[in-house]
Design a protein around this motif. Structure first.
Motif, PDB file in Angstrom:
ATOM      1  N   HIS A 124       0.821  -1.208   0.000  1.00 22.40           N
ATOM      2  CA  HIS A 124       0.000   0.000   0.000  1.00 22.40           C
ATOM      3  C   HIS A 124       0.857   1.261   0.000  1.00 22.40           C
ATOM      4  O   HIS A 124       0.617   2.180  -0.787  1.00 22.40           O
ATOM      5  CB  HIS A 124      -0.918  -0.029   1.221  1.00 22.40           C
ATOM      6  CG  HIS A 124      -1.747   1.209   1.384  1.00 22.40           C
ATOM      7  ND1 HIS A 124      -2.893   1.446   0.657  1.00 22.40           N
ATOM      8  CD2 HIS A 124      -1.586   2.305   2.187  1.00 22.40           C
ATOM      9  CE1 HIS A 124      -3.413   2.599   1.006  1.00 22.40           C
ATOM     10  NE2 HIS A 124      -2.631   3.150   1.939  1.00 22.40           N
ATOM     11  N   HIS A 125       1.862   1.305   0.875  1.00 25.68           N
ATOM     12  CA  HIS A 125       2.649   2.531   1.013  1.00 25.68           C
ATOM     13  C   HIS A 125       3.690   2.703  -0.090  1.00 25.68           C
ATOM     14  O   HIS A 125       4.044   3.846  -0.429  1.00 25.68           O
ATOM     15  CB  HIS A 125       3.331   2.554   2.383  1.00 25.68           C
ATOM     16  CG  HIS A 125       2.387   2.818   3.513  1.00 25.68           C
ATOM     17  ND1 HIS A 125       1.649   1.830   4.113  1.00 25.68           N
ATOM     18  CD2 HIS A 125       2.051   3.984   4.153  1.00 25.68           C
ATOM     19  CE1 HIS A 125       0.903   2.360   5.071  1.00 25.68           C
ATOM     20  NE2 HIS A 125       1.124   3.644   5.123  1.00 25.68           N
ATOM     21  N   ILE A 130       1.243   2.188  -3.962  1.00 24.11           N
ATOM     22  CA  ILE A 130       0.063   3.039  -4.128  1.00 24.11           C
ATOM     23  C   ILE A 130       0.349   4.485  -3.730  1.00 24.11           C
ATOM     24  O   ILE A 130      -0.207   5.416  -4.323  1.00 24.11           O
ATOM     25  CB  ILE A 130      -1.112   2.469  -3.306  1.00 24.11           C
ATOM     26  CG1 ILE A 130      -1.496   1.085  -3.845  1.00 24.11           C
ATOM     27  CG2 ILE A 130      -2.318   3.401  -3.359  1.00 24.11           C
ATOM     28  CD1 ILE A 130      -2.646   0.433  -3.097  1.00 24.11           C
ATOM     29  N   ARG A 131       1.241   4.687  -2.776  1.00 26.62           N
ATOM     30  CA  ARG A 131       1.504   6.050  -2.310  1.00 26.62           C
ATOM     31  C   ARG A 131       2.842   6.603  -2.786  1.00 26.62           C
ATOM     32  O   ARG A 131       2.894   7.660  -3.404  1.00 26.62           O
ATOM     33  CB  ARG A 131       1.427   6.090  -0.775  1.00 26.62           C
ATOM     34  CG  ARG A 131       0.040   5.893  -0.221  1.00 26.62           C
ATOM     35  CD  ARG A 131      -0.014   6.199   1.265  1.00 26.62           C
ATOM     36  NE  ARG A 131      -1.365   6.148   1.797  1.00 26.62           N
ATOM     37  CZ  ARG A 131      -1.699   6.467   3.044  1.00 26.62           C
ATOM     38  NH1 ARG A 131      -0.750   6.867   3.892  1.00 26.62           N
ATOM     39  NH2 ARG A 131      -2.949   6.403   3.456  1.00 26.62           N
ATOM     40  N   LEU A 132       3.936   5.891  -2.478  1.00 25.42           N
ATOM     41  CA  LEU A 132       5.264   6.448  -2.728  1.00 25.42           C
ATOM     42  C   LEU A 132       5.598   6.517  -4.214  1.00 25.42           C
ATOM     43  O   LEU A 132       5.954   7.592  -4.722  1.00 25.42           O
ATOM     44  CB  LEU A 132       6.316   5.623  -1.993  1.00 25.42           C
ATOM     45  CG  LEU A 132       7.770   6.077  -2.205  1.00 25.42           C
ATOM     46  CD1 LEU A 132       7.965   7.509  -1.699  1.00 25.42           C
ATOM     47  CD2 LEU A 132       8.732   5.132  -1.508  1.00 25.42           C
ATOM     48  N   LEU A 192       3.636   9.051  -6.398  1.00 23.91           N
ATOM     49  CA  LEU A 192       4.058  10.407  -6.043  1.00 23.91           C
ATOM     50  C   LEU A 192       5.454  10.700  -6.589  1.00 23.91           C
ATOM     51  O   LEU A 192       5.730  11.826  -7.061  1.00 23.91           O
ATOM     52  CB  LEU A 192       4.040  10.560  -4.527  1.00 23.91           C
ATOM     53  CG  LEU A 192       4.480  11.922  -3.968  1.00 23.91           C
ATOM     54  CD1 LEU A 192       3.542  13.017  -4.445  1.00 23.91           C
ATOM     55  CD2 LEU A 192       4.518  11.895  -2.445  1.00 23.91           C
TER      56      LEU A 192
END
Length: 535
Positions: free
Chosen positions: A403-404, A407-409, A412
């Motif tokens: 997830h981190h 999907i996030r790092l 971005l």
């Protein structure tokens, strides 16, 4: 404490004028701190002090502060009678507080530095309700404050015994009608779950004390230099200009010195590192001084079922909480604490709607910079058989990393990389890759810190990044337990578990659904079968 003349209201001692004046100044400072950055940007310091209108405004502000302090003092009344405390206060908006002894959560006794020449103290009373129900008697004789605290504790202990006996009677009545086949098993569980807290002799035992070296270590490992840097940020230009002018007055020109020095890059790097280390050490000195001022002479005493913390160099504080009101215990280690094998232990109770839970909060009793063995001993003294430091923790699911990272790092990073490539002529590829790698390492470290464990009485939660935090939560004191689940998590059988206590919330992310369901069911069983009061 019973008053022979219950109808007579008592006034505060004249020392209360100083307290109200200092309190007014603190409120003004808190309100003006948001205007400081704007003033620092638009007006220089020299212009401020040369402005006659500003000086007149400051004088008027001081006069109004003194007037308000006197009015607060004049309209303050209190009385103690028939196991309750009544307080009347307010100049324009009148306030009347009526606090029965049994509703008081804890009493905090403070002696500010300006009270040290007198025999008076400040009595701060917390209830189990909202933060607006906190009451303060700002100038009461210290002996009377201690006597009132002891009386309130005795009344609350008597009230708790009555509540426990009623709960035990209800459980006994309920078990009479149970089947005989279930009696033996239920009797064992009822004996274990409905037994009152073990009786503790009403003697004063010193559980912990902190030396000066312990406080210095606490100031270094739990420093607040970043807060000071944030306050000084608007004045950095003025401070740097003052430093340059001071060097120039002493015959040192920084610009010429830099131009004339032909040093290799590694010597320049060493020079910059030395200067930065000196500045950090200087700022850390403020943190050490703050720790000494707050915790000098620290002692933690157990008197019966009550824990009392006494500390303070200039302003003395005495915080008292009941053992039965501790909602959870938190053991927290910063990055430096991990290296020196120290920890801060917090006994947390009802927060009363307080937003912050800082070191001086009445909702938390903090023991600074203890060894791990002392932390474990303090935990088991309050919560019998608790062992958060030595529990075998389950890890959360690797979906946390997915997830981190994915999907996030990484999305971005792609967006930031495209924007930098468009804005900059030469894209710093190496620095960008190193930054992404560092973020990924931090996420991995966060994942490895997460863990949870469960035994017959407690739920343990471990988390952190470089440092560590351990929560010990008595299951029978849970207020609410909830599971949160997204569509993707449902496919993998994962949930977020959210736990609500009177002392605040805790959560466990990306845990298996079967583990979360078992914790919820077992916590519900403990809350239903355990007759002990959560307060």
């Amino acid at each position: 404490m019973k008053d022979s003349r219950p109808a007579r209201w008592a006034r505060l001692a004249p020392w209360a004028l100083i307290y109200f004046f200092v309190r007014q100044l603190k409120e003004l400072a808190q309100g003006m701190i948001y205007a400081i950055p704007a003033l620092a940007v638009s007006v220089s310091v020299s212009d401020l002090f040369n402005n006659t209108w500003l000086m007149a405004g400051i004088a008027l502000l001081i006069i109004s502060t003194l007037t308000t302090a006197f009015l607060r003092f004049w309209f303050f009344r209190y009385r103690v009678y028939e196991e309750q405390i009544e307080i009347q206060s307010g100049v324009v908006a009148k306030t009347h507080i009526n606090l029965p002894f049994w509703r008081i959560q804890n009493i905090k006794i403070e002696r500010p530095w300006y009270y040290r020449l007198s025999t008076y103290a400040v009595l701060i009373i917390d209830t189990a309700g909202s933060a607006t129900e906190e009451a303060t008697i700002v100038a009461i004789p210290q002996a009377s404050a201690i006597a009132l605290r002891d009386t309130v504790s005795a009344v609350k202990a008597q009230h708790s015994e009555v509540s426990d006996s009623r709960s035990t009677d209800k459980d006994t009545h309920r078990n009479i009608y149970s089947n005989q086949d279930q009696d033996q098993d239920q009797d064992q569980n009822t004996h274990a779950n409905t037994s009152p807290e073990p009786h503790i002799a009403n003697t004063a035992d010193v559980l912990n004390s902190r030396t000066l070296s312990d406080l210095v270590l606490h100031g270094m490992t739990n420093n607040r230099i970043w807060i000071l840097l944030g306050v000084l940020t608007p004045f950095l230009d003025d401070l740097s200009q003052w430093g340059v002018n001071w060097l120039s007055q002493h015959g040192i020109e920084p610009e010429q010195l830099i131009q004339n020095m032909s040093l290799p890059w590694w010597q320049w790097a060493a020079l910059v590192l030395t200067g930065a280390s000196f500045i950090i050490a200087l700022l850390m000195l403020f943190s050490v001084c703050g720790a000494i001022l707050t915790y000098y002479g620290f002692t933690l005493t157990r008197e019966g079922g009550r824990y009392i913390r006494r500390s303070g160099l200039l302003s003395q504080q005495e915080v008292s909480i009941q053992r039965s009101r501790v909602q959870r215990i938190t053991i927290r280690q910063s990055a430096l604490d991990v290296l020196v094998k120290r920890a801060n232990v917090s006994f947390e109770q009802n927060r009363n709607g307080q937003r912050d839970n800082n070191e001086g909060s009445a909702a938390r009793l903090l023991i600074p910079s203890v060894t791990l063995e002392q932390a474990a001993s303090l935990t088991t003294d309050v919560l019998s058989h608790a062992h958060s430091l030595y529990a075998s923790f389950w890890k959360i699911h690797t979906a946390f990393l997915f997830h981190h990272l994915l999907i996030r790092l990484f999305p971005l990073a792609i967006v930031v990389g495209v924007l930098l490539n468009v804005k900059l002529q030469s894209f710093p590829t190496a620095s960008f890759v190193v930054g992404i790698a560092l973020c990924a390492i931090l996420i991995l470290m966060r994942f490895l810190r997460w863990g949870y464990a469960l035994d017959q009485e407690y739920l343990y939660i471990r988390k952190g990044l470089i440092g560590k935090t351990y929560h010990t939560i008595p299951l029978f004191k849970l207020q609410q337990v909830a599971m949160q689940q997204s569509v993707m998590m449902r496919r993998k059988g994962l949930v977020h578990l959210k736990i609500i206590l009177a002392s605040g919330a805790a959560h466990i992310p990306f845990m298996e659904h079967r583990h979360a369901q078992y914790i919820m069911d077992y916590a519900l069983f403990k809350c239903e079968s355990d007759a002990r009061s959560w307060m």
